[in-house]
Design an enzyme around this catalytic site. Structure first.
Site, mmCIF file in Angstrom:
data_model
loop_
_atom_site.group_PDB
_atom_site.id
_atom_site.type_symbol
_atom_site.label_atom_id
_atom_site.label_comp_id
_atom_site.label_asym_id
_atom_site.label_seq_id
_atom_site.Cartn_x
_atom_site.Cartn_y
_atom_site.Cartn_z
ATOM 1 N N ARG A 101 -18.484 32.454 38.654
ATOM 2 C CA ARG A 101 -18.488 33.372 39.788
ATOM 3 C C ARG A 101 -17.056 33.811 40.064
ATOM 4 O O ARG A 101 -16.105 33.190 39.587
ATOM 5 C CB ARG A 101 -19.087 32.717 41.045
ATOM 6 C CG ARG A 101 -18.282 31.545 41.597
ATOM 7 C CD ARG A 101 -18.820 31.132 42.973
ATOM 8 N NE ARG A 101 -18.194 29.928 43.498
ATOM 9 C CZ ARG A 101 -17.029 29.898 44.137
ATOM 10 N NH1 ARG A 101 -16.330 31.024 44.319
ATOM 11 N NH2 ARG A 101 -16.536 28.761 44.602
ATOM 12 N N ASN A 103 -13.793 34.260 42.519
ATOM 13 C CA ASN A 103 -13.339 33.281 43.504
ATOM 14 C C ASN A 103 -12.228 33.740 44.426
ATOM 15 O O ASN A 103 -12.239 33.387 45.584
ATOM 16 C CB ASN A 103 -12.887 31.998 42.793
ATOM 17 C CG ASN A 103 -12.651 30.859 43.755
ATOM 18 O OD1 ASN A 103 -13.530 30.549 44.554
ATOM 19 N ND2 ASN A 103 -11.480 30.237 43.702
ATOM 20 N N GLU A 122 -17.731 23.760 38.571
ATOM 21 C CA GLU A 122 -16.412 23.127 38.711
ATOM 22 C C GLU A 122 -16.162 22.070 37.642
ATOM 23 O O GLU A 122 -15.634 20.996 37.909
ATOM 24 C CB GLU A 122 -16.249 22.530 40.118
ATOM 25 C CG GLU A 122 -16.397 23.571 41.218
ATOM 26 C CD GLU A 122 -16.186 23.016 42.611
ATOM 27 O OE1 GLU A 122 -15.731 21.864 42.738
ATOM 28 O OE2 GLU A 122 -16.467 23.745 43.592
ATOM 29 N N ASN A 149 -7.303 30.237 41.597
ATOM 30 C CA ASN A 149 -7.049 30.675 42.971
ATOM 31 C C ASN A 149 -5.837 31.590 42.969
ATOM 32 O O ASN A 149 -4.963 31.499 42.117
ATOM 33 C CB ASN A 149 -6.859 29.492 43.914
ATOM 34 C CG ASN A 149 -8.146 29.142 44.643
ATOM 35 O OD1 ASN A 149 -8.659 29.936 45.431
ATOM 36 N ND2 ASN A 149 -8.696 27.967 44.356
ATOM 37 N N ASP A 198 -5.129 25.433 47.017
ATOM 38 C CA ASP A 198 -6.194 26.432 47.075
ATOM 39 C C ASP A 198 -5.545 27.817 47.080
ATOM 40 O O ASP A 198 -4.640 28.073 46.308
ATOM 41 C CB ASP A 198 -7.070 26.168 48.309
ATOM 42 C CG ASP A 198 -8.500 26.629 48.108
ATOM 43 O OD1 ASP A 198 -8.703 27.785 47.714
ATOM 44 O OD2 ASP A 198 -9.431 25.845 48.365
#
Length: 293
Positions: A101, A103, A122, A149, A198
């Protein structure tokens, strides 16, 4: 730098809050709940939250130059009409990788969209970083990772910051004017005991901020990679920040309930909510995606 006045500003209870972006034209913050499949619009003046169901898991939605938003859903890029509230498919991404997907994303000064994919389970290193511009969707050439990220750009646009979340590394790579990405180098390493890096963001001094999933806060790194500040939160999973407000000195932070058991949720009643704090060094406005003909 002084970061102060940390406060919850909107009760969302997101399973996986992410993708905050300040919409300069509308004076509002867009953000998402990936696992909740929701797109949110927060008005800081009234405190109102408007939410829209997405057709699939949604990683982000960023303003474009034609007045729409371009959103990253599980299967690719979609258009979102803020007026009508509808989603429409735009471009498929990785149709050969149904377990992936989209992100995280950002926009460079030329209006090019940069976004990453990841393994939704993951586990597999199937996440790649892409650029979308007049030539279509281009693979950046950076090595694949499990969870991408970012990216984020330095103020001069010549350095791209890209996070390998499970690897605990924020990388820096040179970027040429035509969007070609050079060889990455480690910019900052974070011990898993301190959380997982993140979403990154960059301020006007070129310092790199990163949310810490499982790390109870956000960190600010100097352009040299030195850790210079940590902002502690009352919730464990801080995902990403965005600079907003008229002068871009209000920092909004998304958080997540994902992975927290009943005891942790009871101890963290604000998990998944939207937070804000104030800084004295402003952020950088996110350019509009160049999409209009």
């Amino acid at each position: 730098m002084v970061a102060r006045d940390l406060r919850p500003v909107c009760a969302v209870g997101a399973t996986l809050g992410e993708g905050p972006v300040w919409d300069v034209a509308r004076g509002a913050l867009w953000f998402v709940d990936i696992k909740g499949r929701r797109l949110h619009r927060f008005d800081p003046v009234t405190g109102a939250l408007a939410s829209q169901d997405a057709p699939a898991e949604i990683g982000w939605a960023l303003p474009a130059d034609d007045g729409t938003l371009l959103a990253g859903l599980q299967d690719g890029l979609w258009r979102f009409d803020p007026g009508g509230g509808g989603f429409a498919p735009f471009l498929a991404v990785e149709p050969d990788r149904p377990g992936n997907r989209l992100n995280d994303a950002t926009v460079d000064a030329a209006g090019r969209l940069w976004f990453g994919s990841m393994d939704n389970g993951e586990a597999e290193a199937s996440g790649r970083l892409y650029r979308f511009d007049d030539a279509g969707i281009i693979d950046s050439g950076l090595p694949p990772v499990v969870i991408t990220n970012g990216p984020a750009f330095s103020p001069d646009g010549r350095t791209l910051y890209h996070t390998d979340t499970l690897g605990g590394v924020v990388h820096a790579a040179p970027v040429s004017e035509d969007g070609t990405v050079g060889a990455p180098r480690p910019f900052a390493r974070i011990d898993p005991a301190d959380g997982y890096p993140d979403g990154p963001a960059v301020d006007a001094e070129g310092c790199v901020w990163t949310g810490l999933f499982g790390g109870w806060g956000v960190r600010r790194y100097a352009p040299t990679g030195e850790l210079i500040e940590t902002m502690r939160f009352p919730v464990a999973n801080v995902t990403k920040i965005a600079f907003g407000g008229p002068d871009l000195t209000t920092v909004y932070a998304t958080t997540a309930r994902k992975g927290l058991d009943a005891a942790a949720l009871a101890a963290q009643p604000l998990a998944g909510d939207l937070f804000a704090f104030t800084v004295d060094v402003p952020g950088l406005a996110t350019p509009l995606i160049r999409i209009a003909a």
